[in-house]
Design a protein around this motif. Structure first.
Motif, PDB file in Angstrom:
ATOM      1  N   SER A 115       2.406  14.635 -13.601  1.00 30.54           N
ATOM      2  CA  SER A 115       1.759  14.469 -14.908  1.00 30.54           C
ATOM      3  C   SER A 115       1.275  15.779 -15.496  1.00 30.54           C
ATOM      4  N   GLY A 116       1.619  16.885 -14.871  1.00 30.37           N
ATOM      5  CA  GLY A 116       1.222  18.195 -15.390  1.00 30.37           C
ATOM      6  C   GLY A 116       0.132  18.856 -14.592  1.00 30.37           C
ATOM      7  N   SER A 117      -0.581  18.068 -13.775  1.00 36.02           N
ATOM      8  CA  SER A 117      -1.623  18.653 -12.935  1.00 36.02           C
ATOM      9  C   SER A 117      -0.989  19.274 -11.696  1.00 36.02           C
ATOM     10  N   GLN A 118      -1.654  20.242 -11.143  1.00 35.01           N
ATOM     11  CA  GLN A 118      -1.101  20.959  -9.989  1.00 35.01           C
ATOM     12  C   GLN A 118      -1.061  20.082  -8.749  1.00 35.01           C
ATOM     13  N   ASN A 119      -2.070  19.257  -8.578  1.00 40.98           N
ATOM     14  CA  ASN A 119      -2.142  18.394  -7.404  1.00 40.98           C
ATOM     15  C   ASN A 119      -2.333  16.945  -7.841  1.00 40.98           C
ATOM     16  N   GLY A 120      -1.762  16.024  -7.091  1.00 42.46           N
ATOM     17  CA  GLY A 120      -1.932  14.615  -7.385  1.00 42.46           C
ATOM     18  C   GLY A 120      -3.168  14.047  -6.730  1.00 42.46           C
ATOM     19  N   TRP A 121      -3.291  12.747  -6.792  1.00 46.83           N
ATOM     20  CA  TRP A 121      -4.462  12.092  -6.209  1.00 46.83           C
ATOM     21  C   TRP A 121      -4.501  12.251  -4.698  1.00 46.83           C
ATOM     22  N   PHE A 122      -3.350  12.464  -4.058  1.00 46.33           N
ATOM     23  CA  PHE A 122      -3.286  12.529  -2.596  1.00 46.33           C
ATOM     24  C   PHE A 122      -2.939  13.929  -2.106  1.00 46.33           C
ATOM     25  N   SER A 172       0.826  -1.204   0.000  1.00 41.04           N
ATOM     26  CA  SER A 172       0.000   0.000   0.000  1.00 41.04           C
ATOM     27  C   SER A 172       0.863   1.259   0.000  1.00 41.04           C
ATOM     28  N   ALA A 173       1.921   1.256   0.845  1.00 41.36           N
ATOM     29  CA  ALA A 173       2.829   2.407   0.896  1.00 41.36           C
ATOM     30  C   ALA A 173       3.542   2.611  -0.435  1.00 41.36           C
ATOM     31  N   ILE A 174       3.946   1.507  -1.086  1.00 39.21           N
ATOM     32  CA  ILE A 174       4.618   1.605  -2.387  1.00 39.21           C
ATOM     33  C   ILE A 174       3.669   2.145  -3.438  1.00 39.21           C
ATOM     34  N   LEU A 175       2.432   1.646  -3.445  1.00 35.86           N
ATOM     35  CA  LEU A 175       1.438   2.128  -4.413  1.00 35.86           C
ATOM     36  C   LEU A 175       1.170   3.617  -4.232  1.00 35.86           C
ATOM     37  N   ILE A 176       1.067   4.052  -2.971  1.00 39.30           N
ATOM     38  CA  ILE A 176       0.834   5.476  -2.711  1.00 39.30           C
ATOM     39  C   ILE A 176       1.990   6.308  -3.248  1.00 39.30           C
ATOM     40  N   SER A 177       3.219   5.857  -3.018  1.00 42.76           N
ATOM     41  CA  SER A 177       4.400   6.595  -3.492  1.00 42.76           C
ATOM     42  C   SER A 177       4.423   6.667  -5.006  1.00 42.76           C
ATOM     43  N   LEU A 178       4.177   5.539  -5.673  1.00 47.39           N
ATOM     44  CA  LEU A 178       4.215   5.505  -7.135  1.00 47.39           C
ATOM     45  C   LEU A 178       3.104   6.353  -7.750  1.00 47.39           C
ATOM     46  N   ILE A 179       1.890   6.187  -7.220  1.00 47.06           N
ATOM     47  CA  ILE A 179       0.756   6.941  -7.765  1.00 47.06           C
ATOM     48  C   ILE A 179       0.919   8.429  -7.494  1.00 47.06           C
ATOM     49  N   ASP A 180       1.422   8.778  -6.296  1.00 50.94           N
ATOM     50  CA  ASP A 180       1.644  10.185  -5.967  1.00 50.94           C
ATOM     51  C   ASP A 180       2.691  10.803  -6.892  1.00 50.94           C
TER      52      ASP A 180
END
Length: 527
Positions: A482-489, A468-476
């Motif tokens: 990706s160009g957006s100002q804020n990520g999913w977290f 879960s911690a790895i997924l959060i790091s990768l997705i964040d």
């Protein structure tokens, strides 16, 4: 078929331990963000890493305990370490409230306390549960795979009610301690779990005259060494296979393949430490553990979902309307109690309603097999994540409407009680999957490895926490760059996209469930 007095006492003690642990873990993400001033993603990763380490450590400690110590001594020694960690955590919180330290020093001190708790729990939980199962008696010492066997039914009942006791303790830890921590202070909020753990040790000692203490055969420390030597010898024989006489090779084949895996004749199996009805060949013992690994891997995504209530579900609740009346606010972490309440209410219905109904259809004395029970729970966890994604999407839509009307607020006018369905569904899934996992990993290993079997079960959640911690790091990393100002977290919950993360978990878990069903079908076709 009933549960005896020592088992009931140990169930109460396990509930007290869960009260202590949940009293710390359930609201830890709030402590890290509000007191330690960590970001949402950093706090979630810290909690997941700690819970992961705590759940993985039993796999190491239990193996050593099975080889060198008896369960009773392991329980007492681990409980002392547990209390030391909780006491240190309490003193750290009190010292912080009086004289805040710098961030690096305070985090280092907090980490030391948390991992001391992990070390104590690493030996305490698996040893206590294995010790409790021993109180049932009538254990032949071998893996139990017959679903209609009376001893199998007794073990199933034991693990079901053990989890019931654990959930009662968790309920009190989540509901009471989160309120105390949020309103009366973290010092008192961490002191009460420490006192509860001390009381549980006293209760455990008071039950000495009731316990059935089986003779431990591994305390000379030879079994662990014999496993290593046996593996080395097997590899050596495979390498030098062509140089060996045919007669010697056939002897090896007879030892490793032709002897019955579940032979009840003590002379038919070469044991860890001499003649015993509990002995079993080290290489075959290792093979017994290895055949559990496919199921272990397929349960990892369920374990990832299992981490959400203590992390993002709690942060999700902080951004919703929590008022009851004009003064009282529901602590977001307290909503985790919905999981345990649903388990406590519905667990008795599993035996009285669900099993009799299903027994008519399956013609199985237990109603459903252990594997079917695990699969049903995995399916319910997928549905829970779908509901969580839809609920979070609705919350974000309301927050956007508030922005259009220039009404900014930390929380949206969307009741926190809309989170209840996802919590309740996860609770129902626990009744099936978690209890099924306990029975599966306990029953499929030799008696000498029962503590290790329980540790294998907890290690699923440990690796799931790290995953879960790895997924959060990768997705964040991906969503923030990706160009957006804020990520999913994003720290701003109105800008975060937890709904997408929940959809990702639902899809991943659905794939794991499909793989699990195919694997079980494959095993069934081979029998």
């Amino acid at each position: 078929m009933g549960i005896n007095k020592p088992c009931i006492l140990l169930m109460v003690i396990s509930g007290m331990e869960r009260f202590a642990f949940k009293g710390v873990a359930s609201n830890l993400v709030t402590y890290l963000t509000d007191v330690m001033k960590m970001s949402n993603s950093s706090a979630a990763k810290t909690v997941n890493s700690w819970v992961g380490f705590t759940s993985m450590l039993p796999l190491i400690v239990a193996t050593l305990a099975d080889s060198y110590l008896d369960k009773y001594s392991t329980i007492l020694a681990s409980a002392v370490l547990y209390v030391v960690g909780l006491s240190a955590l309490t003193s750290t919180a009190i010292r912080w409230s009086w004289n805040p330290m710098n961030k690096i020093s305070s985090f280092s001190s907090l980490s030391w306390c948390l991992y001391m708790i992990s070390l104590g729990q690493g030996g305490y939980n698996p040893s206590l549960q294995a010790f409790g199962a021993e109180q049932l008696g009538d254990d032949d010492g071998l893996p139990c795979t017959n679903n209609n066997d009376p001893s199998s039914n007794k073990k199933s009942l034991f693990f079901q009610w053990w989890y019931f006791g654990v959930c009662c303790g968790s309920l009190l830890g989540v509901s009471i301690m989160s309120y105390i921590q949020d309103t009366l202070g973290w010092g008192l909020g961490f002191a009460i779990p420490a006192i509860a753990m001390v009381a549980s040790i006293a209760m455990f000692l008071c039950g000495n005259r009731f316990y059935t203490r089986k003779q431990e055969r591994n305390i000379d420390g030879k079994s662990f060494e014999e496993i290593v030597h046996a593996v080395k010898a097997t590899i050596s024989k495979m390498i030098n296979r062509r140089n060996k006489p045919i007669r010697d090779y056939n002897v090896v084949e007879l030892e490793l393949q032709e002897k019955a895996l579940h032979s009840r004749d003590p002379d038919a199996v070469e044991g860890f430490g001499g003649d015993s009805d509990e002995s079993i060949h080290p290489v075959r013992a290792a093979k017994m553990v290895l055949h559990l690994l496919p199921v272990w891997v397929m349960l990892l995504m369920f374990a990832v979902i299992f981490q959400q209530p203590a992390t993002f579900f709690t942060k999700q609740g902080m951004a919703m309307r929590r008022n009851i009346g004009s003064k009282f606010k529901i602590p977001p972490a307290a909503l985790q109690s919905a999981i345990t309440v649903s388990i406590i209410i519905l667990m008795p219905l599993y035996d009285t309603c669900f099993i009799p109904l299903v027994r008519v259809l399956t013609k199985n004395e237990k109603g459903i097999t252990v594997m079917q029970r695990i699969g049903i729970g995995m399916f319910l966890s997928v549905i829970a994540m779908v509901i969580a994604a839809l609920t979070e999407r609705k919350r974000l839509e309301i927050s956007k409407e508030m922005v259009l009307f220039e009404s900014k607020s930390e929380s949206v006018p969307f009741s926190i009680f809309w989170l209840l369905p996802q919590y309740i569904l996860l609770g129902i899934s626990d009744i099936f999957t978690v209890v099924g996992m306990q029975e599966f990993f306990y029953s499929e290993v030799p008696v000498r490895m029962r503590t290790t079997g329980i540790a294998l079960y907890t290690s699923v959640f440990g690796v799931g926490s790290f995953l879960s911690a790895i997924l959060i790091s990768l997705i964040d990393y991906v969503t923030s760059s990706s160009g957006s100002q804020n990520g999913w977290f994003s720290d701003d919950m109105n800008e975060a996209r937890l709904d997408k993360y929940y959809w990702f978990l639902a899809l991943s878990s659905a794939i794991s469930l499909l793989t699990f069903v195919i694997y079980c079908s494959f095993l069934k076709s081979r029998t």
